[in-house]
Write a protein that holds these residues in place. Structure first.
Motif, PDB file in Angstrom:
ATOM      1  N   ALA A 187       0.828  -1.209   0.000  1.00  0.00           N
ATOM      2  CA  ALA A 187       0.000   0.000   0.000  1.00  0.00           C
ATOM      3  C   ALA A 187       0.861   1.256   0.000  1.00  0.00           C
ATOM      4  CB  ALA A 187      -0.912  -0.014   1.221  1.00  0.00           C
ATOM      5  N   LYS A 239       2.775   3.431  -6.059  1.00  0.00           N
ATOM      6  CA  LYS A 239       2.440   3.686  -4.671  1.00  0.00           C
ATOM      7  C   LYS A 239       3.384   4.752  -4.107  1.00  0.00           C
ATOM      8  CE  LYS A 239      -0.430   0.381  -5.119  1.00  0.00           C
ATOM      9  NZ  LYS A 239       0.071  -0.997  -4.995  1.00  0.00           N
ATOM     10  N   HIS A 286      -1.382   4.046   5.099  1.00  0.00           N
ATOM     11  CA  HIS A 286      -2.082   2.763   5.031  1.00  0.00           C
ATOM     12  C   HIS A 286      -3.399   2.838   5.819  1.00  0.00           C
ATOM     13  CE1 HIS A 286      -2.084  -1.875   5.621  1.00  0.00           C
ATOM     14  NE2 HIS A 286      -2.756  -1.530   4.559  1.00  0.00           N
ATOM     15  N   GLN A 293      -5.205   5.383   6.357  1.00  0.00           N
ATOM     16  CA  GLN A 293      -6.148   6.186   5.576  1.00  0.00           C
ATOM     17  C   GLN A 293      -6.935   5.342   4.578  1.00  0.00           C
ATOM     18  OE1 GLN A 293      -6.393   9.154   7.125  1.00  0.00           O
ATOM     19  NE2 GLN A 293      -6.273  10.270   5.169  1.00  0.00           N
ATOM     20  N   MET A 294      -6.230   4.381   4.010  1.00  0.00           N
ATOM     21  CA  MET A 294      -6.831   3.620   2.926  1.00  0.00           C
ATOM     22  C   MET A 294      -8.098   2.902   3.336  1.00  0.00           C
ATOM     23  SD  MET A 294      -3.587   2.027   1.015  1.00  0.00           S
ATOM     24  CE  MET A 294      -4.657   0.988   0.012  1.00  0.00           C
ATOM     25  N   GLN A 295      -8.219   2.590   4.624  1.00  0.00           N
ATOM     26  CA  GLN A 295      -9.411   1.855   5.047  1.00  0.00           C
ATOM     27  C   GLN A 295     -10.172   2.591   6.123  1.00  0.00           C
ATOM     28  OE1 GLN A 295      -7.821  -2.001   5.819  1.00  0.00           O
ATOM     29  NE2 GLN A 295      -7.269  -2.315   3.678  1.00  0.00           N
ATOM     30  N   GLN A 309      -5.100   6.097  -3.452  1.00  0.00           N
ATOM     31  CA  GLN A 309      -4.986   4.835  -2.721  1.00  0.00           C
ATOM     32  C   GLN A 309      -6.185   4.581  -1.816  1.00  0.00           C
ATOM     33  OE1 GLN A 309      -2.504   3.103  -4.138  1.00  0.00           O
ATOM     34  NE2 GLN A 309      -1.622   2.531  -2.149  1.00  0.00           N
ATOM     35  N   MET A 310      -6.692   5.675  -1.242  1.00  0.00           N
ATOM     36  CA  MET A 310      -7.733   5.531  -0.228  1.00  0.00           C
ATOM     37  C   MET A 310      -8.983   4.855  -0.766  1.00  0.00           C
ATOM     38  SD  MET A 310      -7.479   9.045   1.847  1.00  0.00           S
ATOM     39  CE  MET A 310      -9.022   8.669   2.689  1.00  0.00           C
ATOM     40  N   GLN A 311      -9.188   4.979  -2.048  1.00  0.00           N
ATOM     41  CA  GLN A 311     -10.422   4.404  -2.584  1.00  0.00           C
ATOM     42  C   GLN A 311     -10.126   3.414  -3.700  1.00  0.00           C
ATOM     43  OE1 GLN A 311     -12.784   7.841  -3.364  1.00  0.00           O
ATOM     44  NE2 GLN A 311     -12.875   8.364  -1.206  1.00  0.00           N
TER      45      GLN A 311
END
Lengths: 248, 248, 248, 248, 248, 248, 248, 248
Positions: A170, A192, A243, A245-247, H245-247
């Motif tokens: 990620a 990335k 990372h 943030q991504m979820q 990346q977040m989405q």
């Protein structure tokens, strides 16, 4: 500092005294020798971290004691062998990561709480300690960290062997000393964000890592941002935050 | 300075007067504003080269005139548009390589006199002029120069596409600005000497090329040596000398 | 990475499995703490060299053990007294060059395999160790190295006394600290490539060798290229490579 | 400031009024935009010198006017073409040395008043202007200046050709840019003080002359002291002072 | 290198063999680990000086032994306590100046052989060692050295109290650390050459003496030239040479 | 140096001998190894301060002894543990502030003699020692010093909690290492002069405090002036002087 | 940010709406291209100052227009000739100080409103513009500024002539380029705070004023603090603030 | 370079010729003066970007032409007024963002394709251009960019007024010159990654932005990574990548 209108409304409604409101706008928790920032986890999403270097052992234990009361996680960086021993005598449950020079005191096991992983790519064996510091910081964020070591550009096929794993991450932390060319090469091959950590590894005109820092700052590849020399913690923090943030 | 004993024996034998011997030990050929080093070709294998930058047009023409009398090849570096025009008016046979900023006055055509070639590898299109300066200097040595441009590490596959050609060279000049990582990557892939030229291409913390210079000096790969920033001539000279050695 | 078409043809012909081809394109040989580059000798003409500084003794022995299995020659640089002792206890056949801080493990005696020699010219007695590092690296290449020490420019006649020997070399390594002027003087007198090594010898405003490095990078003489401060190994490697080229 | 007791005794004896004494202890001669140091010739043996760069033409003429009244010699350094023209219109007797960028207004012809001479040794043709600045400053001291140009170390025999002349000097000014190695070589060959002037001639990593300055400051030869980059005036002043001392 | 014609005439006349002439043109006296410059006294007016720092004790004694045979005076700089003790055990007649870190071996007593004196002016008590190194070097030249210490500009009246003594000197060595302003102030008050020595005394942004060096190089006063940081020997040498010139 | 006319009139009137007048214009009080500036209190309003670092114990005690005779207050900075112990053995009344590394010998208790106070604001716990050095220097001026520690910008609410106290001060000393941003933030919030002290706290590219120094020198906020790295004494001195001025 | 409790009490009492309170805690006055800090005068005691360099003329006029509405005094620094002309066309009452590069728009005449004065001491005529910038900034504070120019240390008696005037000041701004020694000398002679301004005046190794900055930061005299290179405004601001404090 | 096994299998199966496979492993699309990296979008998720500075107009148009054929989006950075005009004449549909110095050629409108936004926070009005460069780069990624300008720390309440908006962003670009303190303050208040861009805005000891770069690299706050000076594009790229990346 933040929800000014909300707090004001509470005061207007009489649900909050002037003193309480003032308190809320101003924070709490002092020690004789330090003003602990107990509010930091709420504000920045990660609890206050202690910089161990140069702290006297009583100071260190005093600060950790107070933080352990208020925080689920207490992370101490740049810990000497001697500091570590004394802290472990006091709290045997604290984890000491020697190569990373970290003390980790966590109420919960450090297990990944989200999918995906962060790759920590290191150029030489001498960059190992800084890479470990980054990896453990990432783990404190609840992310998986995979370390891919000794893949410097002098034998670039070693990097290509691990490329799929790096591309799958990620976010990527890239650790390199000497001329620090690894960051540019990696960033040119992935989609990335790359957090580059120059290290002080090298000699002669490397100026304690300044050479690698300049290389990384001047990278011809896009998608690279840089932290301080040997600052594995800072890079791991940045990558962990991305990372997370991504979820979110 | 060199054949001291030989000259002394000539004097002892009476075949050389004291004045002649003294002359031989001391050189000749002065101009008002310059002490030309007409002996250089014998001593270093390449005739004296003129550094054009900042020379007044009369000075430049005066020096070239004298050198053209004594040398088969006259090379002038860092020539401005205006200087070039004025020289070409005077001697239409002189060759002006605009991108390389060179004036070349040669009695013989610049054709390869030995097998093999030198590769000039450049990272970006902005490094083109410096690469050309290196290439033409190599040609002045009687070697073939092949320029492989725009193969910087941000898109490293471009480099791999040309790898066989690079590996086939007798010596490699590697030209790169910004972070200058190309030199390390190339040197890790070949078994030939790499002469690295940092360029001033870039901005911000590149310090006019100092960043690339430090990168190259600190290279983690072996077989790299470095010349001054933007010094395509110096790198071409070094590479030409190495190639010439191979078939001496 | 290299013979892509050749390997592909082997696959097409069924003489190579996909796995084998993949392997060939990707290399082998890992250790827990290091990714050894066993392919380097084929790729660059010289086997992987170990940078000893800062390696723990078990790491060093582990790496050497693996390399001794695969390589005829194992060279370790920047070795401390203590590291050396421990390695010699393990393998008494390893050669320790104390002044050069090198460990050399070679299946064959280090004897010249080609005509001619490389000259290592050093300015002062304090530059001796760096000069030795260059000399032994050259010998590892199968070339003869002649060291000409203490001929700095403060008493320039000492240099002229040895000039014929210097001029006779195939390549010249020039080692100097303080103001590093020796490289320019030598390069102006010879027709061979000069690899200049600035050393950290000096005090005050020498900035750990940066002063000599700048001197050499800015040399007014042509035919000079520079390696990192105190990097005798790098200079010897470059010179050995050039000499090897001459009779390739 | 100096002869305190002498002046006090004059006051005590009534031969000097308080005002006169005060005046003597405090100097005279102010202008609106400058406090001229008319006492400097008595104090330092050379009258006040005007730094021309950046002065407006009226200021320059105003200052020169006042100084011409009080001083036999008025020297202006770093004069632009335009400044020079305007001053020459005003006082046609003033001498303008274009290459040296000096204006010299002297009541007496600039002829040597003592035996011997100062040698000004310059490495390249581009160092000529700075060398001229030094030479004319020396002449203002009443000393002979001999300029020996274009004898840089890239062709060191050119220096040896002139060595006797250099050795015969009372003091030596040594002017060099690029790597500035000339100063060390000269100082190793003579028994006279060498005043080294780094110049900004060069490119790339020469940092506007800082490279040459560091070379000269770190010289391995003894008997060298250094002035600021391009400061031919300062070096000539120092050398003139030394020569003057010799026959004081 | 020098009297070329004279030597040639001797050969021509048969009074000198080719071998002898060659020898004369090339020098003599080698040691295993050093090429001693026994000709230096004739060439530069002062015998070769040994830089003690980092030399092994056997090397130091070996070099001193040879030099003591050929030179009236042997001077060793930057001597450690331990080196000094070992040398004094070997030759009790050698003089050890602890503060100046010098060993002096002289066949004749160090007494002034000419009129006048050199002033060594030092800013602070911490500059004392460097000032002593300058003073003893001056005495080795046969000149008187007067040290005027602790007269830094923070209390400038201390300087004025000693001004007459400073003004009376033939040359002035000015030693100062921190901001190094003393050199400019002194040079503005005297008519003698000032040799400025920046020292590494200070902290913070003094960069090991670089701050004082820049101050002195940029001095607004004329008649100042600068040697390396902490280089008391170099300044004393320069001043001694100037004083010697005065009565040559 | 000052009341020249007044002193001259006394001489004229015969009320002062030439010797006395000369003395008055020149000062007094020397030691073998130091020229004490006993007049400093009158001239600058604060007695001479001793820089302890590097002084031998006898020197330190000798200087303190003499100063204690003439000055009400003797302040020694940068004192080592060992120096302190030895001085305390000699004079048990001397106060040793360990964290501030100060020795204070005062005939009167250090109590505030004027209204108001100076605030010493420090960013991190590691800046504590420098802050203490500033605070005790301020107290030596007879001013109250309030230390507000650990309020760095990473948790800026900690600063706002103490803002009123900071705003109430007559002058503010601001101590910060790493990036030193605190000074700009504070200066933007107050209407009092801010004396900024960069500290060497940090690592990597902080260059021993140079990073913080540059930050503070380039501050976008007005009302900031900067002292040397780690120079708590200098900042306290400046602030004490400003506060003293307010009620002069 | 400040009177939090006071504002909260107003809300509690219903005398202030939530919106008004929020507004008060958050400021006002935005422009499209700038967030004007109209609250600054109350917070820091001096209204917002405009940095003119690089602003487009419409931007500059737009900002000045808004500020003129809200502030008694509008000060613009680093104004070009062209900017000034355009502003004066718009508002003929604005004062343009050309040498100081300032625009001053004041509703009241700039007359001293308190006793005493600030001295602005400048080393050379080239430092005049920076000195003027400091002087006019001081006048904007309502203090008298006395400029004492051209008293650099090369002719130190010029400084002593003006010493009484300097000593009489409430605070001293000291402006110097080249080696910047003036600040140390002045600070050693007075009992008032010295604000030192390094200027970029000089050449060669002065690094655009960095040399003078380092000199001043490393000053051996106490009572000196430093602002940015050529920052006359910043120094005047600091000194004005100190003087204002004295009679607060 | 990537799907090695996949491609090999295609060859094995006879579905891909050796030439095709070789092509696939090596890329395509060359121009005379540039090797375009048409594969970049697939590899890094963003098409190749053209660095406009210093490119001749024909080169620029040639490169854009080829890229427009193969890429949906063509972005050119550091475009001069003149370059822009010529390109717009050729393709009127290209968008020229003057302040950001960008040319954007996009087949689709630049509209946000995902939720959330990136905040671009700038300290002063002079940082506007760099902030715009970041903002438009973010928009090219299909993200919304909100610019919050002129909120530097000299008036920190301006920042707090906008804090909620900043905190709501997915990532934050922080642009600041002079001392660059804004990045630390912002990072201490948010829980999102901060990409810091130092700008060259400032004067004196700001060293063209190096001061701000060091500040940001040494930040005491966590969650900050840094790009090159004035590199708004690089920061926008990094932030756009994080947001994407977040989405993903």
């Amino acid at each position: 500092m933040a929800d000014v209108q909300a707090i004001l409304r509470e005061v207007q409604a009489g649900r909050l005294s002037v003193e309480q409101a003032s308190e809320l706008l101003q924070g709490a928790g002092k020690l004789d020798y330090a003003t602990l920032d107990l509010d930091r986890a709420r504000r920045t999403g990660f609890p206050e971290v202690v910089y161990g270097a140069g702290k006297r052992i009583e100071q260190l234990i005093g600060i950790m004691e107070r933080l352990r009361e208020h925080q689920e996680l207490v992370l101490v960086t740049r810990v000497s062998e001697e500091q570590a021993q004394r802290v472990l005598e006091r709290w045997p449950d604290v984890r000491y990561e020697q190569e990373a020079r970290l003390l980790i005191s966590s109420r919960k096991p450090l297990e990944p709480v989200r999918d995906g992983y962060v790759a920590v790519v290191a150029a030489g064996t001498s960059d190992w300690g800084v890479a470990m510091e980054a990896a453990w910081t990432i783990r404190c964020f609840g992310s998986e960290a995979r370390v891919i070591a000794d893949v410097g550009v002098a034998g670039i096929h070693r990097l290509f062997d691990r490329l799929e794993e790096i591309r799958g991450a990620a976010a990527i932390v890239c650790v390199a000393g000497m001329e620090g060319a690894l960051a540019s090469v990696v960033a040119g091959l992935v989609d990335k964000p790359v957090i580059a950590v120059p290290t002080s590894v090298g000699y002669g005109a490397n100026f304690g890592g300044m050479s690698a820092l300049l290389t990384m700052i001047n990278s011809c590849a896009t998608g690279v941002a840089v932290v301080n020399i040997d600052n594995g913690f800072g890079a791991g923090y940045m990558a962990g935050m991305i990372h997370r943030q991504m979820q979110a």
